[in-house]
Structures are given as C-alpha cells and as structure tokens.
Scaffold this motif. Structure first.
Motif, PDB file in Angstrom:
ATOM      1  N   ARG A 365       1.029  -1.200   0.097  1.00 12.41           N
ATOM      2  CA  ARG A 365      -0.241  -0.138  -0.103  1.00 12.41           C
ATOM      3  C   ARG A 365       0.950   1.380   0.009  1.00 12.41           C
ATOM      4  NH1 ARG A 365      -2.994  -3.049   3.783  1.00 12.41           N
ATOM      5  NH2 ARG A 365      -1.866  -1.775   5.436  1.00 12.41           N
ATOM      6  N   ALA A 366       2.060   1.230   0.718  1.00 12.64           N
ATOM      7  CA  ALA A 366       2.973   2.370   0.872  1.00 12.64           C
ATOM      8  C   ALA A 366       3.704   2.639  -0.234  1.00 12.64           C
ATOM      9  CB  ALA A 366       3.377   2.142   2.004  1.00 12.64           C
ATOM     10  N   SER A 367       4.040   1.729  -0.854  1.00 14.23           N
ATOM     11  CA  SER A 367       5.026   1.946  -2.112  1.00 14.23           C
ATOM     12  C   SER A 367       4.510   1.819  -3.591  1.00 14.23           C
ATOM     13  CB  SER A 367       6.404   0.989  -2.282  1.00 14.23           C
ATOM     14  OG  SER A 367       5.807  -0.492  -2.224  1.00 14.23           O
ATOM     15  N   ASP A 370       3.970  -4.360  -6.384  1.00 13.25           N
ATOM     16  CA  ASP A 370       3.375  -5.980  -5.826  1.00 13.25           C
ATOM     17  C   ASP A 370       4.365  -6.596  -5.059  1.00 13.25           C
ATOM     18  OD1 ASP A 370       2.084  -8.033  -6.007  1.00 13.25           O
ATOM     19  OD2 ASP A 370       2.411  -8.733  -7.916  1.00 13.25           O
ATOM     20  N   VAL A 371       3.862  -6.544  -3.786  1.00 12.23           N
ATOM     21  CA  VAL A 371       4.359  -7.490  -2.801  1.00 12.23           C
ATOM     22  C   VAL A 371       3.702  -8.566  -2.221  1.00 12.23           C
ATOM     23  CG1 VAL A 371       5.529  -7.463  -0.398  1.00 12.23           C
ATOM     24  CG2 VAL A 371       5.581  -5.409  -1.877  1.00 12.23           C
ATOM     25  N   GLU A 406      14.800  -1.016  -7.325  1.00 13.39           N
ATOM     26  CA  GLU A 406      13.765  -0.473  -8.235  1.00 13.39           C
ATOM     27  C   GLU A 406      13.256  -1.746  -8.787  1.00 13.39           C
ATOM     28  OE1 GLU A 406      16.266   1.294 -11.410  1.00 13.39           O
ATOM     29  OE2 GLU A 406      16.905   3.006 -10.095  1.00 13.39           O
ATOM     30  N   ALA A 407      12.422  -2.303  -7.840  1.00 15.43           N
ATOM     31  CA  ALA A 407      11.728  -3.633  -8.186  1.00 15.43           C
ATOM     32  C   ALA A 407      10.465  -3.331  -8.456  1.00 15.43           C
ATOM     33  CB  ALA A 407      11.879  -4.676  -7.117  1.00 15.43           C
ATOM     34  N   ARG A 408       9.747  -4.316  -9.289  1.00 27.60           N
ATOM     35  CA  ARG A 408       8.212  -4.151  -9.616  1.00 27.60           C
ATOM     36  C   ARG A 408       7.487  -5.291  -8.922  1.00 27.60           C
ATOM     37  NH1 ARG A 408       8.913  -4.606 -15.835  1.00 27.60           N
ATOM     38  NH2 ARG A 408      10.299  -6.293 -15.341  1.00 27.60           N
TER      39      ARG A 408
END
Length: 485
Positions: A365-367, A370-371, A406-408
């Motif tokens: 939610r913060a960044s 997709d975690v 710089e991950a997606r």
C-alpha cells in the motif's frame, strides 16, 4: 663440466633466440607495412579509375542529352537515368571519401584535392540539375533546350577540372609508392644495423663472458666442495632449529585460534546485547508513542470533533478547522505507523507468519509495488528471539528492495519444516555483484546487510545473498527451530 656446458649452451641459445626474434619482428613488421601500403595502393588505383570514368560518363551524358533534346536516334542503348545516377553517386562518393562498389574503397585526399572538389561542386551541381531537367518527361522543350545549353557550357569546365583531379590523384598515389620504397629501404638498413649491433653488443660479449665464467667455475670447484661440507654441518643444525620453530609455530597458531574464538564469542555477545538493547528501546519507544503521544493525539482529535458543531463566522475558518482535523488524523496515523514499525503488535499477538503477511500488505500500500507473501499464518509459535530476529531481517531486506532495487515485484516466503526455518525475500530489481556490490552501495545498505547477517548468526543460522546485475536479488536465511520436538 657437463652442467657447465649445458649452462653455457642455454645462455648462448637465449641470446641467439633474442637476436633472431628482433630480426623476425623487423621483417614481419616490414612485410605487414608493405602489404598494408599495397592494399592502400589498390584502393588508389580504383579511385583513379572511377575518377577517370567520371569524365567519360559526363561526355556520354552530354551526348545523350543532345540526342534526346534534338530527337535524333542513337545506337547507344544505355539508360540515361541509370548513367546519371551512377555519375552522381560516384561524384558524391569521391567527394565524401568512400567508394561503395563490390566493397568499400577509401578515397585518400589531400587538402588540395578537397579544395579542387569544392571548386568543382558548383559546376557539377549545375550539370546535374540540368541533366535531371532534360530526363524529366514533364519538362517543356524550351526548358530542355535551356538546360542543354547549361550542360554544354559547364561540360568543358567540368572536364578540365576533373582532368586536374585525376592527375592529382595519380600524382599522390605515385608519391605514396615512392614513400613505400623509401620505407622499405629504411627497414632493410635497420635490419642490417640490428645484425651488426647484435654481433658487436651481444655475441662478442657473450663469448668473452663465457670464457670468464668457465675459468671462475674451474677455480671455485674446490672451494665449493669445502663449502658443501660446511653446509652439511649447518644443515644438520638448521634441521634441529626448524623442528623447534615448527613446535613454536604450532603453539602460536593454537594461541591465535584461541584468541580468535574468544574475539568471536565476545563480538557475538556484544552484538546480541546491542540488538537486544535496540529491541528493548524500540519496545519502550513504541509504548510511549502508543500510550503517551498516541493517547494525547486521540484526545486532541475528540476535542476537535466536538468543536465541529460550533458555527464559524466565516467559511474560510471552517475550512481551516477541517484542514486542522485532517492534519491531526494524519499525525495519529503516522504515529501509529511509527509505533507499529518499531514493535508490531501483530508479531507478539499472532506470530511471525501473520506479521510477515501484514508487513507485505502494508509495504504494498505504501510503495505501490506488488509485494506477495507465501507461507502459512497459522503455524505454531516460535521463540520470541527467533520471531523478532526473522521479522527484522525480512523488514530490512524488504526496505532495501523498495529503496534501492527499483523492483516491480517482491515475494516474501517462509516455511518451517524438519526442524528448519527458511525465510526468503526475492525481488526482480536491478541486482548487483555480491563480491563488489557492498563497496558500490551506500553506507545505509551496507549496515543493513551487516545487521541481517549479524542477526542470522546470533540465531545460529545461515545468511545468503544471491544476486546478478539486472537479474534481481534474493535474500535467504536458514535458522534451526529450537522448539522442534
């Protein structure tokens, strides 16, 4: 004497090989240079041919232009347009310095040739534009006749200047051939001088030195035998000394290893105490935020909400009051978030799995990244030290992936099987080289990795980083389950 002969033979062979190597280098260098010059001369010949062909093409185009304009017939079956294209392309390539035919030929030009081409360019353009007008089927006869007059006026000047260019090309090519002959003579003289210098400075001194060496070795043969006898006695004493030295080295090595183990134990205790102090300070600060500042902010929010029923004399005062209420709400949320980051209550209430899942959702939610979380949230509880240690490792690894990779997409997974706990945090970011990556990253990242490695060591676990540039990074921690029966 047999060994002496071999030594002399080896030394003479080395000098002989050195002399032959120098001569071979000079010869090969000369051959390569001459071959390069011959290749360049081949390019020059092609350039002269093409430049000479330009004169023929201009005369042929002029003849076809006259025939086409006057309407006379001719046995010349060549295409006027094709000849014009070939003439124009060849002229432009000569001027630009590269001929593109069955292969590329370099057009080597002096400043004088560049000047001659620049002077010829207006004449060429005048003829070319007029020939294009003559070949145009839509042009009127009067226009074609005017263009033909332009061609007839410009052709003699083009031929004259093109003749001068061809002769200049030929002259410069001849000068390069003359230069090649001079260089060939220089290389030949250099080779002969090298042979002379090697005979005077290498072979003759080697022969003299060899004689001296043989004489000195013969004189020192007896002295060497006596020295060998003394050396045998010294070797016996040295062996005894070496045995004592080996014993001393073993004792020193044992003492060094013991000191290192004590230092490692001391470092582990210090790190454990430091991390425990940090965690205790985080718990205290989190309680103070939640019970102290959090309660006061909540009271402030309730008091502010009670004032909403009071009418305001101006609408802007109402707007400012609403903005103040929103600011109080944001401060409360930030305080709660800070308190949760310091010591998440879900970790102590529901365990590591639930805390990791909540951490993944909160970070997503913060960044906006997709975690994803993989693992069970209902596993049996671990010891508090293991849970907080693994949670801090996951938190630090996730923070590095969000800020620096710089991950997606980021994936957090953990499992507890066969008395072994496995935690991994994997991203698809830019990655780094593990051997040199720590030197290239910023200091906070280095401290973060060291903190994760220290926490894993304090849990008797294994800490691994797998990463490649543009292939992402994966942090893996294996910790034994001390609660496993």
């Amino acid at each position: 004497m047999n060994q002496l002969d071999q030594q002399v033979a080896r030394r003479l062979t080395r000098f002989y090989v050195l002399a032959l190597t120098v001569i071979a280098i000079l010869s090969i260098s000369g051959l390569l240079f001459i071959r390069r010059m011959l290749s360049d001369h081949d390019d020059d010949s092609r350039v002269v041919n093409v430049a000479g062909r330009q004169r023929m093409l201009s005369q042929r185009l002029t003849k076809l232009a006259v025939l086409q304009t006057t309407g006379l017939t001719t046995t010349d079956t060549a295409s006027f347009t094709a000849l014009l294209t070939t003439w124009s392309q060849s002229q432009n390539q000569l001027r630009n310095g590269v001929l593109r035919m069955e292969k590329e030929y370099a057009v080597r030009k002096s400043r004088q040739l560049d000047t001659m081409f620049s002077q010829l360019e207006p004449v060429f353009q005048s003829m070319y534009q007029s020939l294009v007008r003559i070949s145009d089927t839509r042009a009127r006869p009067e226009e074609k006749k005017a263009a033909l007059q332009t061609v007839l006026r410009a052709e003699p000047q083009f031929l004259e200047q093109m003749n001068a260019i061809v002769f200049r090309f030929d002259q410069e090519s001849f000068e390069r051939v003359r230069l090649l002959e001079q260089i060939e003579w220089v290389l030949t003289v250099a080779t002969l001088l090298t042979l002379l210098i090697e005979g005077l400075l290498i072979f003759r001194p080697v022969v003299t030195h060899t004689k001296d060496v043989i004489r000195k070795l013969t004189e020192s043969d007896e002295a060497l035998r006596k020295a060998n006898e003394n050396l045998a006695v010294a070797n016996t004493e040295l062996e005894n000394t070496n045995r004592q030295l080996v014993i001393t080295q073993r004792e020193l090595l044992w003492a060094s290893e013991e000191k290192y183990r004590l230092q490692m134990v001391e470092e582990t205790v210090r790190s454990a105490a430091l991390l425990e102090g940090q965690e205790e300070e985080r718990r205290r600060f989190a309680r103070e935020l939640h019970d102290g500042i959090g309660q006061m902010l909540t009271g402030l929010k309730l008091r502010a909400e009670r004032l909403k029923v009071i009418p305001f004399p101006e609408p802007k005062h109402r707007q400012q009051f609403d903005e103040l209420c929103d600011l109080i709400y944001d401060v409360i949320q930030t305080t709660r978030q800070t308190s949760h980051n310091l010591m998440p209550s879900v970790l102590s209430d529901f365990g590591l799995g639930a805390a990791l899942q909540f951490l993944a959702e909160q970070t997503a939610r913060a960044s906006g990244i997709d975690v994803a979380f993989e693992g069970s949230t209902g596993e049996k509880r671990l010891s508090p030290a293991v849970e907080i240690g693994l949670y801090r490792i996951a938190q630090e690894a996730l923070n590095n992936a969000v800020k620096h990779a710089e991950a997606r997409k980021i994936r957090i997974s953990w499992q507890n099987e066969d008395a072994k706990i496995t935690l991994s945090v994997e991203d698809d970011g830019k990655g780094f080289q593990p051997k040199i990556g720590l030197k290239e990253r910023q200091i906070p990242v280095i401290k973060g990795l060291e903190n994760m490695r220290t926490r894993a060591r304090l849990l008797n676990g294994e800490f691994t980083i797998l990463s490649k540039p543009k292939k992402g990074t994966k942090v893996i921690v294996h910790v034994p389950d001390t609660n496993h029966a």
